[in-house]
Design a protein around this motif. Sequence first.
Motif, short mmCIF file in Angstrom:
data_model
loop_
_atom_site.label_atom_id
_atom_site.label_comp_id
_atom_site.label_asym_id
_atom_site.label_seq_id
_atom_site.Cartn_x
_atom_site.Cartn_y
_atom_site.Cartn_z
N TYR A 58 0.83 -1.21 0.00
CA TYR A 58 0.00 0.00 0.00
C TYR A 58 0.87 1.25 0.00
N SER A 113 -3.11 6.12 3.50
CA SER A 113 -4.06 5.02 3.50
C SER A 113 -4.43 4.67 4.93
N ALA A 131 -4.13 0.84 5.50
CA ALA A 131 -2.78 0.35 5.76
C ALA A 131 -2.32 0.73 7.16
N ARG A 133 -1.34 -7.83 -1.97
CA ARG A 133 -1.46 -7.34 -3.33
C ARG A 133 -0.36 -7.92 -4.19
#
Length: 516
Positions: free
Chosen positions: A441, A457, A460, A502
């Motif tokens: 992130y 974020s 995150a 991710r």
Amino acid sequence: MSLPFKPASTLWLLAHELRLAWRGFRAGRKGRGPGALIAFVILGGLIVAGGVAMGLALRGQAVPVVPLAVVIVDLALAVILTLMLSTTLAASADALYERGDLDLLFSSPLAPRKVLFVRALGLAVNAGLWFMIPAVLLLTPSIVLGHPAWLGVFVVLAAAALGASGVGLLLAMALFALIGPRRTRTVAQVMAALIGAAFFLASQYRNLMGQQASESLFARVATEAREGRIQPPPFADLPLRAALGEPVPLLILVVLGAGIFLFAAQTLGRSFADAAAATQGAETRKGAKGPTRAFAAGPFQATVRKELRLISRDAALLSQVLLRVLYMLPLALVLARSASHMPVWALAGPAAAVTFLAGQVAGSLVWITVSAEDTPDLLAIAPAPMSVLRQAKLTAALLPVAVLLAVPIAVLAWYAPLAGLWTAIGAALSAWTTGLIGVWYQKPGKRSDFRRRRGGSLLATLAELFIAALIGVSTALAVAGWLVWAVLPLIVAGALMMALRRTDEQIAAALRADSA
């Protein structure tokens, strides 16, 4: 829209600063979504609920001015003052280098002391809000339920913020005069970190010096005050009496705080303007001298070496990471010292704290190596897989954490092998998971935006904190000998990591979306 004040007046300039601050706040809110607002509302609701419970419990009861209450309030105010001073000192030094519109203001017909007055007031507001908002939420129910005099707490906090702002300006300018523009920013930030952690370090003094203690320094002081062995000196009760709304003590603290603020703002105006002009180009680095070194073998080693070299060169940025290190390293040393004379189960709490802080330090360094990359375009076209480069950056961020914790954990393992093993595993897992979240992130930004890195974020940020806390709990349970229970937090943390994961393609897509 024109401002309803006389142009070039202090109120006009202050209104302009407030308008700019509001614009900056709104701009910072864009793209974050409602998550941050929801989190703040929930946290605020919890504080208000605690305030209501406290107000109901204290309804009809007066706070006695006794040694114990005096000591508690004095210690609390001292902690608040050090944290405020840490904030204002760092911000005062930054104001010299990140001038923004200071060049225009100081070259205008406006008096420098007027400009500095408004900027210093902004520093005081910024430092005070962090304590004023929770205090308002916590104490308002008690004020409504029968303690209106407690409004004095807010006045005391405002006076403390003004005084801290004035002292921060004086210290920053003193450093500038003593060591010059090139080193002032770094030294000021290091001092700010030390001041911010001063009371924590003081509370651990006995343990760091090898003295066995069953309670902290502050707990011992409070105990002795309650038992009458400590008698506060004259005027030590001023903060308590002022917080309880007594007019004379309140006036004394307001005059003291406002006096320091006005003295700094009025006397340093021209000096601050000259210093701001002198800092232009002061941080420009000259090319490195010395023999040319051979390239490392392979992109992984070359990237690790490059990142470590950049981290070591940026003393100003490292000083901002120092505050977390100042919390982590003493705890690790205390943990190592305690292993020789304390039962293993008593090491669980410090082991959990070291594990959690290892993740926080790693998160800061990962932001520096990954999100604050100066040449992302060059890396994107480099003849090396992006996954290799990211792994190298993650490794470069984790290596300093490993070096910092190596000796304390080795000493711990000497006296308590299993406790040392579980602490090492927990710290490594915490740092690694936090680093992975920082990679997944990442939010590209400038290194000067380090303090605002959390704004990227909310997901995150919360994930880093929660997963590090889970691993800390697991470490504590393992150190205490409850291995079966220690697995449960790890399972939850692992599930969260799987949900957050991710791929390289998803990371690239998110970066493209952010830059669009």
